[in-house]
Design a protein around this motif. Structure first.
Motif, mmCIF file in Angstrom:
data_model
loop_
_atom_site.group_PDB
_atom_site.id
_atom_site.type_symbol
_atom_site.label_atom_id
_atom_site.label_comp_id
_atom_site.label_asym_id
_atom_site.label_seq_id
_atom_site.Cartn_x
_atom_site.Cartn_y
_atom_site.Cartn_z
ATOM 1 N N TYR A 120 0.828 -1.210 0.000
ATOM 2 C CA TYR A 120 0.000 0.000 0.000
ATOM 3 C C TYR A 120 0.860 1.256 0.000
ATOM 4 O O TYR A 120 0.533 2.241 -0.665
ATOM 5 C CB TYR A 120 -0.962 -0.001 1.195
ATOM 6 N N ILE A 142 -9.416 3.961 -2.678
ATOM 7 C CA ILE A 142 -9.269 2.546 -2.334
ATOM 8 C C ILE A 142 -10.462 2.145 -1.478
ATOM 9 O O ILE A 142 -10.846 2.869 -0.552
ATOM 10 C CB ILE A 142 -7.966 2.296 -1.542
ATOM 11 N N MET A 151 -9.503 6.459 1.213
ATOM 12 C CA MET A 151 -9.486 5.025 1.495
ATOM 13 C C MET A 151 -10.645 4.744 2.447
ATOM 14 O O MET A 151 -10.767 5.375 3.494
ATOM 15 C CB MET A 151 -8.155 4.622 2.133
ATOM 16 N N ILE A 155 -1.941 1.755 7.472
ATOM 17 C CA ILE A 155 -1.779 2.265 6.103
ATOM 18 C C ILE A 155 -2.061 3.762 6.082
ATOM 19 O O ILE A 155 -1.306 4.542 5.497
ATOM 20 C CB ILE A 155 -2.711 1.524 5.123
ATOM 21 N N THR A 200 -5.550 -1.214 8.245
ATOM 22 C CA THR A 200 -6.000 -0.034 7.511
ATOM 23 C C THR A 200 -5.580 1.233 8.224
ATOM 24 O O THR A 200 -5.139 2.205 7.598
ATOM 25 C CB THR A 200 -7.533 -0.072 7.330
#
Length: 168
Positions: free
Chosen positions: A57, A71, A129, A94, A91
């Motif tokens: 990522y 995303i 995202m 990221i 997540t």
């Protein structure tokens, strides 16, 4: 053998006819040697379960730096293969490592009026995202709850601005 509910036998039956293999450009020599299965045993044996995919990522965000990019990550909340907590923490990592700020925090989304799961969203400029959990779905959300998966993916694809309402 894989679980019948995940289409193992359907996949085998679908991939056997020569016309299907030809349409997918599968050469005869390869097709004869392949055991069409949902999980290829050789790949499964060689797969390292401890592999960290978070750097992938980071590479994606580096490549699209400054571009408008979105995303969508979704996860069934009863997934026993990729636990939702693991996806939520991943997540978040990221987002942190790529300077994305949380814009939506654990907002419930609805499916025909019923609670559908949780939506957490992150953004930086034109980059977004979204993480969606799907209530009652396991590892394969589109297989377990296809209508909910369709709603999520359709809303993501047809988004007009950076604010996506996953409940519509």
């Amino acid at each position: 053998r894989s679980l019948a509910c995940y289409g193992k036998y359907a996949l085998e039956l679908y991939m056997k006819p020569a016309d299907v293999q030809a349409s997918l450009h599968v050469r005869d020599i390869i097709a004869e040697s392949i055991n069409w299965d949902v999980v290829n045993r050789k790949i499964a044996q060689d797969f390292r379960r401890d592999r960290n995919v978070l750097p992938v990522y980071d590479d994606i965000f580096t490549l699209v730096n400054g571009s408008s990019f979105r995303i969508l990550i979704y996860n069934g909340d009863t997934d026993t293969i990729k636990a939702p907590l693991h996806t939520i923490l991943g997540t978040s990592k990221i987002a942190t490592s790529n300077d994305l700020k949380e814009k939506v925090n654990n907002l419930g989304w609805r499916f025909f009026g019923d609670f559908g799961g949780i939506h957490t969203g992150y953004s930086r400029g034109n980059t977004t995202m979204d993480l969606i959990t799907v209530r009652g779905a396991g590892h394969s959300v589109p297989t377990n709850l296809p209508a909910q998966a369709f709603q999520i993916i359709n809303n993501f694809i047809s988004q007009k601005n950076h604010e996506i309402n996953y409940s519509e």
